[in-house]
Design a protein around this motif. Structure first.
Motif, PDB file in Angstrom:
ATOM      1  N   GLN A   1      -4.469 -13.645  14.019  1.00  0.00           N
ATOM      2  CA  GLN A   1      -5.548 -13.038  13.227  1.00  0.00           C
ATOM      3  C   GLN A   1      -5.486 -11.513  13.320  1.00  0.00           C
ATOM      4  O   GLN A   1      -5.651 -10.809  12.328  1.00  0.00           O
ATOM      5  CB  GLN A   1      -6.893 -13.567  13.732  1.00  0.00           C
ATOM      6  N   VAL A   2      -5.232 -11.002  14.518  1.00  0.00           N
ATOM      7  CA  VAL A   2      -5.117  -9.545  14.714  1.00  0.00           C
ATOM      8  C   VAL A   2      -4.017  -8.986  13.814  1.00  0.00           C
ATOM      9  O   VAL A   2      -4.192  -7.990  13.116  1.00  0.00           O
ATOM     10  CB  VAL A   2      -4.814  -9.227  16.202  1.00  0.00           C
ATOM     11  N   LEU A   3      -2.865  -9.677  13.814  1.00  0.00           N
ATOM     12  CA  LEU A   3      -1.712  -9.154  13.079  1.00  0.00           C
ATOM     13  C   LEU A   3      -1.886  -9.247  11.568  1.00  0.00           C
ATOM     14  O   LEU A   3      -1.356  -8.416  10.826  1.00  0.00           O
ATOM     15  CB  LEU A   3      -0.447  -9.901  13.512  1.00  0.00           C
ATOM     16  N   THR A   4      -2.622 -10.254  11.118  1.00  0.00           N
ATOM     17  CA  THR A   4      -2.738 -10.425   9.667  1.00  0.00           C
ATOM     18  C   THR A   4      -4.022  -9.819   9.085  1.00  0.00           C
ATOM     19  O   THR A   4      -4.240  -9.885   7.883  1.00  0.00           O
ATOM     20  CB  THR A   4      -2.665 -11.922   9.279  1.00  0.00           C
ATOM     21  N   THR A   5      -4.854  -9.219   9.919  1.00  0.00           N
ATOM     22  CA  THR A   5      -6.071  -8.602   9.363  1.00  0.00           C
ATOM     23  C   THR A   5      -5.721  -7.341   8.578  1.00  0.00           C
ATOM     24  O   THR A   5      -6.161  -7.140   7.455  1.00  0.00           O
ATOM     25  CB  THR A   5      -7.074  -8.276  10.495  1.00  0.00           C
ATOM     26  N   ARG A   6      -4.891  -6.473   9.167  1.00  0.00           N
ATOM     27  CA  ARG A   6      -4.527  -5.237   8.469  1.00  0.00           C
ATOM     28  C   ARG A   6      -3.029  -5.088   8.263  1.00  0.00           C
ATOM     29  O   ARG A   6      -2.580  -4.185   7.570  1.00  0.00           O
ATOM     30  CB  ARG A   6      -5.001  -4.014   9.262  1.00  0.00           C
ATOM     31  N   GLY A   7      -2.219  -5.918   8.934  1.00  0.00           N
ATOM     32  CA  GLY A   7      -0.784  -5.710   8.892  1.00  0.00           C
ATOM     33  C   GLY A   7      -0.421  -4.504   9.746  1.00  0.00           C
ATOM     34  O   GLY A   7      -1.159  -4.127  10.662  1.00  0.00           O
TER      35      GLY A   7
ATOM     36  N   ARG B   1       0.796  -1.230   0.000  1.00  0.00           N
ATOM     37  CA  ARG B   1       0.000   0.000   0.000  1.00  0.00           C
ATOM     38  C   ARG B   1       0.827   1.278   0.000  1.00  0.00           C
ATOM     39  O   ARG B   1       0.308   2.353  -0.266  1.00  0.00           O
ATOM     40  CB  ARG B   1      -0.950   0.002   1.207  1.00  0.00           C
ATOM     41  N   THR B   2       2.110   1.190   0.316  1.00  0.00           N
ATOM     42  CA  THR B   2       2.903   2.422   0.368  1.00  0.00           C
ATOM     43  C   THR B   2       3.116   2.937  -1.049  1.00  0.00           C
ATOM     44  O   THR B   2       3.396   2.166  -1.959  1.00  0.00           O
ATOM     45  CB  THR B   2       4.246   2.161   1.072  1.00  0.00           C
ATOM     46  N   ARG B   3       2.985   4.260  -1.179  1.00  0.00           N
ATOM     47  CA  ARG B   3       2.976   4.817  -2.528  1.00  0.00           C
ATOM     48  C   ARG B   3       4.351   5.273  -2.998  1.00  0.00           C
ATOM     49  O   ARG B   3       4.486   5.812  -4.057  1.00  0.00           O
ATOM     50  CB  ARG B   3       2.010   6.010  -2.576  1.00  0.00           C
ATOM     51  N   TYR B   4       5.396   5.112  -2.154  1.00  0.00           N
ATOM     52  CA  TYR B   4       6.700   5.618  -2.565  1.00  0.00           C
ATOM     53  C   TYR B   4       7.821   4.700  -2.082  1.00  0.00           C
ATOM     54  O   TYR B   4       7.620   3.829  -1.238  1.00  0.00           O
ATOM     55  CB  TYR B   4       6.932   7.039  -2.045  1.00  0.00           C
TER      56      TYR B   4
ATOM     57  N   ASN C   1       1.706  -2.089   4.488  1.00  0.00           N
ATOM     58  CA  ASN C   1       1.296  -2.715   5.715  1.00  0.00           C
ATOM     59  C   ASN C   1       2.135  -3.972   6.006  1.00  0.00           C
ATOM     60  O   ASN C   1       1.787  -4.738   6.884  1.00  0.00           O
ATOM     61  CB  ASN C   1      -0.201  -3.013   5.754  1.00  0.00           C
ATOM     62  N   TYR C   2       3.184  -4.164   5.178  1.00  0.00           N
ATOM     63  CA  TYR C   2       4.274  -5.119   5.487  1.00  0.00           C
ATOM     64  C   TYR C   2       3.773  -6.529   5.811  1.00  0.00           C
ATOM     65  O   TYR C   2       4.273  -7.183   6.726  1.00  0.00           O
ATOM     66  CB  TYR C   2       5.146  -4.557   6.640  1.00  0.00           C
ATOM     67  N   MET C   3       2.826  -6.972   5.014  1.00  0.00           N
ATOM     68  CA  MET C   3       2.237  -8.295   5.263  1.00  0.00           C
ATOM     69  C   MET C   3       3.244  -9.443   5.130  1.00  0.00           C
ATOM     70  O   MET C   3       3.234 -10.351   5.972  1.00  0.00           O
ATOM     71  CB  MET C   3       1.057  -8.486   4.304  1.00  0.00           C
ATOM     72  N   PRO C   4       4.153  -9.446   4.100  1.00  0.00           N
ATOM     73  CA  PRO C   4       5.118 -10.559   4.024  1.00  0.00           C
ATOM     74  C   PRO C   4       5.958 -10.654   5.294  1.00  0.00           C
ATOM     75  O   PRO C   4       6.194 -11.749   5.818  1.00  0.00           O
ATOM     76  CB  PRO C   4       5.992 -10.198   2.811  1.00  0.00           C
ATOM     77  N   LEU C   5       6.383  -9.496   5.827  1.00  0.00           N
ATOM     78  CA  LEU C   5       7.189  -9.482   7.050  1.00  0.00           C
ATOM     79  C   LEU C   5       6.389 -10.046   8.227  1.00  0.00           C
ATOM     80  O   LEU C   5       6.882 -10.900   8.984  1.00  0.00           O
ATOM     81  CB  LEU C   5       7.607  -8.038   7.356  1.00  0.00           C
ATOM     82  N   VAL C   6       5.155  -9.599   8.349  1.00  0.00           N
ATOM     83  CA  VAL C   6       4.317 -10.057   9.470  1.00  0.00           C
ATOM     84  C   VAL C   6       4.145 -11.575   9.389  1.00  0.00           C
ATOM     85  O   VAL C   6       4.361 -12.293  10.369  1.00  0.00           O
ATOM     86  CB  VAL C   6       2.934  -9.343   9.438  1.00  0.00           C
ATOM     87  N   ARG C   7       3.803 -12.070   8.204  1.00  0.00           N
ATOM     88  CA  ARG C   7       3.557 -13.519   8.044  1.00  0.00           C
ATOM     89  C   ARG C   7       4.823 -14.315   8.336  1.00  0.00           C
ATOM     90  O   ARG C   7       4.789 -15.336   9.017  1.00  0.00           O
ATOM     91  CB  ARG C   7       3.072 -13.813   6.625  1.00  0.00           C
TER      92      ARG C   7
END
Ligand SMILES: Cc1cc2nc3c(=O)[nH]c(=O)nc-3n(C[C@H](O)[C@H](O)[C@H](O)COP(=O)(O)OP(=O)(O)OC[C@H]3O[C@@H](n4cnc5c(N)ncnc54)[C@H](O)[C@@H]3O)c2cc1C
Length: 463
Positions: free
Chosen positions: A257-263, A213-216, A235-241
């Motif tokens: 679930q909390v951590l992977t809902t929005r990252g 989602r980061t634009r830059y 929202n750094y989902m690969p890192l979180v997972r």
């Protein structure tokens, strides 16, 4: 058997009279009270908390979304906040970080000292006294017990449409299919963050710190960060997972679930080393029940604990970080929307609809936060595209002297998501306050007797 108690008839002392009572001192209430008072009306503002700003201060929404063209009270507030904060964040319009604590101080000055509004903090609206289609008085509860305030016009700026609800006006809840509205989030701030160290990590290992989602790029983020501009980290989902997989013993199923809902979603704040985190998500929330609200708040704080623990353990630059504060109010994006003479809807947004009775122009796009965990649904308008919000959407259908402004105005679920930004709520409040002052001056007793062209001449946010 249905259990109940009887309340005896009670004489409530009338302790004040006003031309206009504004209920709720969030962005909409501030706009309404300043506008009405500047135009000569006697205004009382009732607020259950002990500060102005609503979600913007008490809920820690530390960023004002504001269209480039907004020239009203919201723009005034931003420019003054920037000077007060010693920053130049105003240059990041349309997304401008603010300090909620300084906003509280500035709002006291603007609303109480300068506009001369009679503000009653620690005072909760509990009842509306009505005669037919007229709201005659409000009953409020505070340190003195119950008190009545008489007024000619009532402006509901409670976010939850609480004044209209207590008066018995019709309202809408959730989506058009009888489902839920946008989900709430509890915001929190983290201090002692080495933001540069985090950006360096993103630069050195773009694969792990990939963000969808980061634009830059990290280099652009650093430049923005060092020039007092808004920076969005998400929202750094690969890192979180990956970290969850590597450390399965660290997180329960609920925490995963909390951590992977929005990252991880955060943004910079005016104080260096402070970030605002917008990563929690309360699913299944309806927004019209006190017990539900209470447990949602607790759920939000539990999520804060989980998300912060992850950040401190796994994010470079967060090693010495601390939780600075959590919102004193749950971040409710949507609850009751009061039925007005017109229900502003998604076609108005997508069709950039113009109205003869426009009270403001806005260019926010749809942004629905799924209440079932399905993510975000959004559309964007071009910088020069805009739609009108009509006067008919800020007057209550079932009453002759009741306005509603801000998050509880008459809008469909999707359309509200486009129009609930702080600046838009301030502009709606400004329109309602200005309209109320005109009606009082002209000795009219019905919101529909407005001289719309005279009103529009006063409102600076109509294109
Ligand atoms: C998580 C989250 C993130 C957001 N992010 C952004 C963003 O980045 N930028 C942006 O511009 N907008 C953002 N918004 C939207 C924005 O913050 C809100 O839509 C806006 O604050 C609504 O303003 P309001 O005045 O209508 O209501 P509120 O801000 O909710 O204020 C209502 C006020 O009424 C008072 N009140 C309620 N009931 C009573 C009663 N019975 N008696 C007395 N007082 C009462 C409350 O205490 C409160 O002060 C976000 C919102 C949320 C929840």
């Amino acid at each position: 058997m249905f259990d109940y108690v009887l309340i005896q008839e009670q004489k409530v002392p009338v302790t004040a009279t006003a031309d206009i009572v504004v209920v709720g001192g969030g962005p909409a209430g501030v706009g309404a009270a300043i506008a009405a008072s500047r135009e000569g009306a006697r205004v009382i503002l009732v607020e259950r908390m002990f500060c102005l700003g609503g979600m913007m201060t008490g809920g820690l929404v530390g960023k004002i979304a504001i269209s480039h063209r907004n020239r009203g009270i919201a723009a005034e507030l931003l420019e003054r906040l920037d000077r007060y904060q010693g920053t130049s964040f105003v240059q990041s319009r349309p997304e401008t970080p603010i300090d909620p604590e300084l906003a509280k101080l500035l709002l006291d000055k603007m609303v109480i000292d300068e506009a001369g509004v009679d503000v009653r903090f620690g005072t909760t609206l509990t009842q509306v006294v009505k005669e037919g289609r007229q709201a005659k008085a409000v009953i409020v509860s505070g340190l003195n017990g119950l008190q009545a305030i008489r007024a000619k016009y009532l402006i509901d700026c409670t976010g939850d449409g609480q004044a209209a609800f207590l008066a018995g006006a019709a309202y809408m809840l959730g989506d058009e299919e009888g489902g839920l509205g946008s989900a709430p989030s509890l915001l929190f701030r983290v201090a002692r963050v080495d933001v540069d160290k985090f950006i360096n990590a993103c630069e050195e290992d773009e694969e792990t710190y990939k963000s969808d989602r980061t634009r830059y790029s990290p280099r652009e983020a650093r430049e923005l960060y060092h020039s007092d501009r808004y920076v969005f980290f998400a929202n750094y989902m690969p890192l979180v997972r990956r970290r969850i997989e590597e450390n399965p013993q660290m997180f329960s199923e609920w925490e995963r679930q909390v951590l992977t809902t929005r990252g991880l979603i955060f943004l910079n704040q005016p104080q260096s080393g402070v970030i605002l985190v917008n990563s929690t998500r309360i699913l299944g929330f309806h927004g019209n029940d006190a017990a539900e609200l209470s447990s949602a708040m607790v759920n939000g704080r539990r999520q804060v604990e989980t998300i912060f623990r992850f950040m401190k353990t796994f994010l470079p630059g967060f090693e010495n970080s601390i939780i600075m504060d959590t919102g004193g109010m749950l971040g409710i994006r949507e609850s009751r929307r009061v039925a007005g003479d017109y229900v502003f809807n998604e076609d108005d947004v997508s069709g950039a609809t113009r109205y003869e009775d426009a009270v403001l122009s806005n260019n926010g796009g749809i942004e629905i936060h799924s209440s079932t965990g399905a993510g975000l649904r959004g559309t964007r308008l071009g910088q020069d595209e805009y739609y009108h919000i009509p006067y008919r959407s800020i007057i209550a259908r079932d009453f002759d002297n009741l306005f509603m402004a801000g998050r509880c105005f008459s809008a469909s679920h999707a359309a509200l998501s486009a129009a609930r930004s702080i600046a838009c709520c301030i502009a709606m409040g400004q329109a309602a306050g200005s309209a109320g002052a005109q009606l009082v001056k002209n000795q009219k007793t019905n919101t529909r007797d407005i001289d719309i062209y005279a009103l529009q001449e006063k409102l600076v946010n109509i294109l």
